[in-house]
Design an enzyme around this catalytic site. Structure first.
Site, PDB file in Angstrom:
ATOM      1  N   LYS A  28     -55.461 -78.562  31.675  1.00 41.78           N
ATOM      2  CA  LYS A  28     -56.166 -78.105  32.874  1.00 41.78           C
ATOM      3  C   LYS A  28     -57.485 -78.872  33.051  1.00 41.78           C
ATOM      4  O   LYS A  28     -57.960 -79.538  32.121  1.00 41.78           O
ATOM      5  CB  LYS A  28     -56.419 -76.592  32.753  1.00 41.78           C
ATOM      6  CG  LYS A  28     -55.128 -75.759  32.670  1.00 41.78           C
ATOM      7  CD  LYS A  28     -55.450 -74.262  32.606  1.00 41.78           C
ATOM      8  CE  LYS A  28     -54.184 -73.421  32.568  1.00 41.78           C
ATOM      9  NZ  LYS A  28     -54.482 -71.961  32.622  1.00 41.78           N
ATOM     10  N   TYR A  55     -47.922 -71.267  40.601  1.00 41.78           N
ATOM     11  CA  TYR A  55     -48.422 -69.953  40.182  1.00 41.78           C
ATOM     12  C   TYR A  55     -47.958 -68.823  41.107  1.00 41.78           C
ATOM     13  O   TYR A  55     -48.634 -67.785  41.199  1.00 41.78           O
ATOM     14  CB  TYR A  55     -49.944 -69.974  40.109  1.00 41.78           C
ATOM     15  CG  TYR A  55     -50.493 -70.636  38.850  1.00 41.78           C
ATOM     16  CD1 TYR A  55     -50.143 -70.155  37.580  1.00 41.78           C
ATOM     17  CD2 TYR A  55     -51.362 -71.720  38.910  1.00 41.78           C
ATOM     18  CE1 TYR A  55     -50.648 -70.749  36.417  1.00 41.78           C
ATOM     19  CE2 TYR A  55     -51.878 -72.314  37.755  1.00 41.78           C
ATOM     20  CZ  TYR A  55     -51.511 -71.819  36.510  1.00 41.78           C
ATOM     21  OH  TYR A  55     -52.020 -72.394  35.369  1.00 41.78           O
ATOM     22  N   ASN A  80     -58.730 -71.902  30.140  1.00 47.44           N
ATOM     23  CA  ASN A  80     -58.144 -71.872  28.794  1.00 47.44           C
ATOM     24  C   ASN A  80     -57.364 -73.138  28.428  1.00 47.44           C
ATOM     25  O   ASN A  80     -56.432 -73.092  27.640  1.00 47.44           O
ATOM     26  CB  ASN A  80     -57.282 -70.611  28.634  1.00 47.44           C
ATOM     27  CG  ASN A  80     -56.241 -70.503  29.730  1.00 47.44           C
ATOM     28  OD1 ASN A  80     -56.003 -71.459  30.462  1.00 47.44           O
ATOM     29  ND2 ASN A  80     -55.606 -69.353  29.832  1.00 47.44           N
ATOM     30  N   HIS A 125     -51.665 -75.171  30.069  1.00 47.20           N
ATOM     31  CA  HIS A 125     -50.551 -74.349  30.553  1.00 47.20           C
ATOM     32  C   HIS A 125     -49.300 -74.793  29.811  1.00 47.20           C
ATOM     33  O   HIS A 125     -49.117 -75.983  29.553  1.00 47.20           O
ATOM     34  CB  HIS A 125     -50.331 -74.561  32.057  1.00 47.20           C
ATOM     35  CG  HIS A 125     -48.996 -74.041  32.532  1.00 47.20           C
ATOM     36  ND1 HIS A 125     -48.802 -72.715  32.855  1.00 47.20           N
ATOM     37  CD2 HIS A 125     -47.785 -74.647  32.674  1.00 47.20           C
ATOM     38  CE1 HIS A 125     -47.526 -72.544  33.203  1.00 47.20           C
ATOM     39  NE2 HIS A 125     -46.893 -73.701  33.101  1.00 47.20           N
ATOM     40  N   GLU A 179     -40.691 -75.698  36.870  1.00 46.57           N
ATOM     41  CA  GLU A 179     -42.010 -76.331  36.855  1.00 46.57           C
ATOM     42  C   GLU A 179     -41.906 -77.845  36.661  1.00 46.57           C
ATOM     43  O   GLU A 179     -42.654 -78.602  37.282  1.00 46.57           O
ATOM     44  CB  GLU A 179     -42.867 -75.694  35.752  1.00 46.57           C
ATOM     45  CG  GLU A 179     -43.200 -74.230  36.060  1.00 46.57           C
ATOM     46  CD  GLU A 179     -43.898 -73.503  34.913  1.00 46.57           C
ATOM     47  OE1 GLU A 179     -44.151 -74.135  33.860  1.00 46.57           O
ATOM     48  OE2 GLU A 179     -44.177 -72.296  35.057  1.00 46.57           O
TER      49      GLU A 179
HETATM   50  P1  IDP Z   1     -50.525 -68.186  30.619  1.00 48.01           P
HETATM   51  O1  IDP Z   1     -51.232 -69.417  31.136  1.00 48.01           O
HETATM   52  O2  IDP Z   1     -50.941 -67.863  29.219  1.00 48.01           O
HETATM   53  O3  IDP Z   1     -49.038 -68.224  30.824  1.00 48.01           O
HETATM   54  P2  IDP Z   1     -50.606 -66.317  32.853  1.00 48.01           P
HETATM   55  O4  IDP Z   1     -50.567 -64.845  32.684  1.00 48.01           O
HETATM   56  O5  IDP Z   1     -49.374 -66.992  33.371  1.00 48.01           O
HETATM   57  O6  IDP Z   1     -51.082 -66.959  31.479  1.00 48.01           O
HETATM   58  O7  IDP Z   1     -51.809 -66.622  33.839  1.00 48.01           O
HETATM   59  C1  IDP Z   1     -51.996 -67.915  34.382  1.00 48.01           C
HETATM   60  C2  IDP Z   1     -53.447 -68.300  34.205  1.00 48.01           C
HETATM   61  O8  IDP Z   1     -54.272 -67.454  35.010  1.00 48.01           O
HETATM   62  C3  IDP Z   1     -54.003 -68.149  32.793  1.00 48.01           C
HETATM   63  O9  IDP Z   1     -53.712 -69.234  31.948  1.00 48.01           O
HETATM   64  C4  IDP Z   1     -55.475 -68.002  33.054  1.00 48.01           C
HETATM   65  O10 IDP Z   1     -56.057 -69.272  33.347  1.00 48.01           O
HETATM   66  C5  IDP Z   1     -55.489 -67.170  34.325  1.00 48.01           C
HETATM   67  N1  IDP Z   1     -55.507 -65.720  34.061  1.00 48.01           N
HETATM   68  C6  IDP Z   1     -54.466 -64.923  33.710  1.00 48.01           C
HETATM   69  N2  IDP Z   1     -54.828 -63.643  33.579  1.00 48.01           N
HETATM   70  C7  IDP Z   1     -56.142 -63.600  33.891  1.00 48.01           C
HETATM   71  C8  IDP Z   1     -57.099 -62.531  33.960  1.00 48.01           C
HETATM   72  O11 IDP Z   1     -56.795 -61.366  33.716  1.00 48.01           O
HETATM   73  N3  IDP Z   1     -58.367 -62.878  34.284  1.00 48.01           N
HETATM   74  C9  IDP Z   1     -58.739 -64.160  34.572  1.00 48.01           C
HETATM   75  N4  IDP Z   1     -57.878 -65.180  34.537  1.00 48.01           N
HETATM   76  C10 IDP Z   1     -56.588 -64.920  34.192  1.00 48.01           C
HETATM   77 MG    MG Z   2     -47.947 -68.268  32.629  1.00 45.49          MG
END
Ligand code: IDP
Ligand code: MG
Length: 136
Positions: A10, A50, A117, A120, A131
């Site tokens: 990212k 997304y 974070n 992905h 994807e």
């Molecule tokens: P993942 O990337 O671990 O699969 P997902 O639940 O698919 O997580 O969410 C996509 C992205 O959205 C996450 O990587 C993070 O950047 C962001 N995200 C997910 N949940 C939250 C939240 O509760 N607060 C803020 N950002 C979130």
């Molecule tokens: Mg995800």
């Protein structure tokens, strides 16, 4: 054909000069990088990528963050790579991600609306196929 997954570094990972470190961890684990590209994704691509998160409070901040700079797009392969990469990435919240994982070792909470974070990884075979077709 070996299992494949989509990995994204990212914009926070690229801006923090962690591209090499993250690619190193993927290769050190034993996975193969089959293809790689780098560009700043547009809203349309990100909204499709997304789609499952549409309507959630972090959806708009997520699109804004993900389109804020270059992303490194990786097609990685290896037996169990979908689950295996999710394991080396760690859980979504970098504060909770275990030490030894990419998010646990290199990420933190920056106090913004969306978790930055670093990476992905596709979460299932169906998601990986969808994807990979979107990004490559
Ligand atoms: P993942 O990337 O671990 O699969 P997902 O639940 O698919 O997580 O969410 C996509 C992205 O959205 C996450 O990587 C993070 O950047 C962001 N995200 C997910 N949940 C939250 C939240 O509760 N607060 C803020 N950002 C979130
Ligand atoms: Mg995800």
């Amino acid at each position: 054909m070996a299992e494949q997954t989509l990995i994204l570094i990212k914009p926070d990972g690229v801006k923090r000069r962690l591209t090499g470190e993250i690619l190193r961890r993927i290769e050190a684990k034993g996975y193969q990088i089959l293809d790689l590209r780098m560009f700043t994704p547009g809203r349309e691509l990100l909204a499709q990528h997304y789609a499952e998160h549409e309507g959630k409070p972090f959806f708009e901040p997520l699109l804004e963050f993900m389109s804020s700079g270059s992303v490194v797009v990786v097609r990685a392969a290896g037996e169990g790579v979908i689950e295996g990469f999710r394991n080396i990435a760690g859980v979504s919240n970098p504060t909770e991600a275990a030490a030894g994982t990419i998010r646990g070792d290199l990420g933190r909470d920056w106090g913004v609306k969306v978790q930055q974070n670093l990476v992905h990884g596709s979460d299932s075979a169906v998601a990986a196929e969808r994807e990979l077709a979107l990004w490559f």
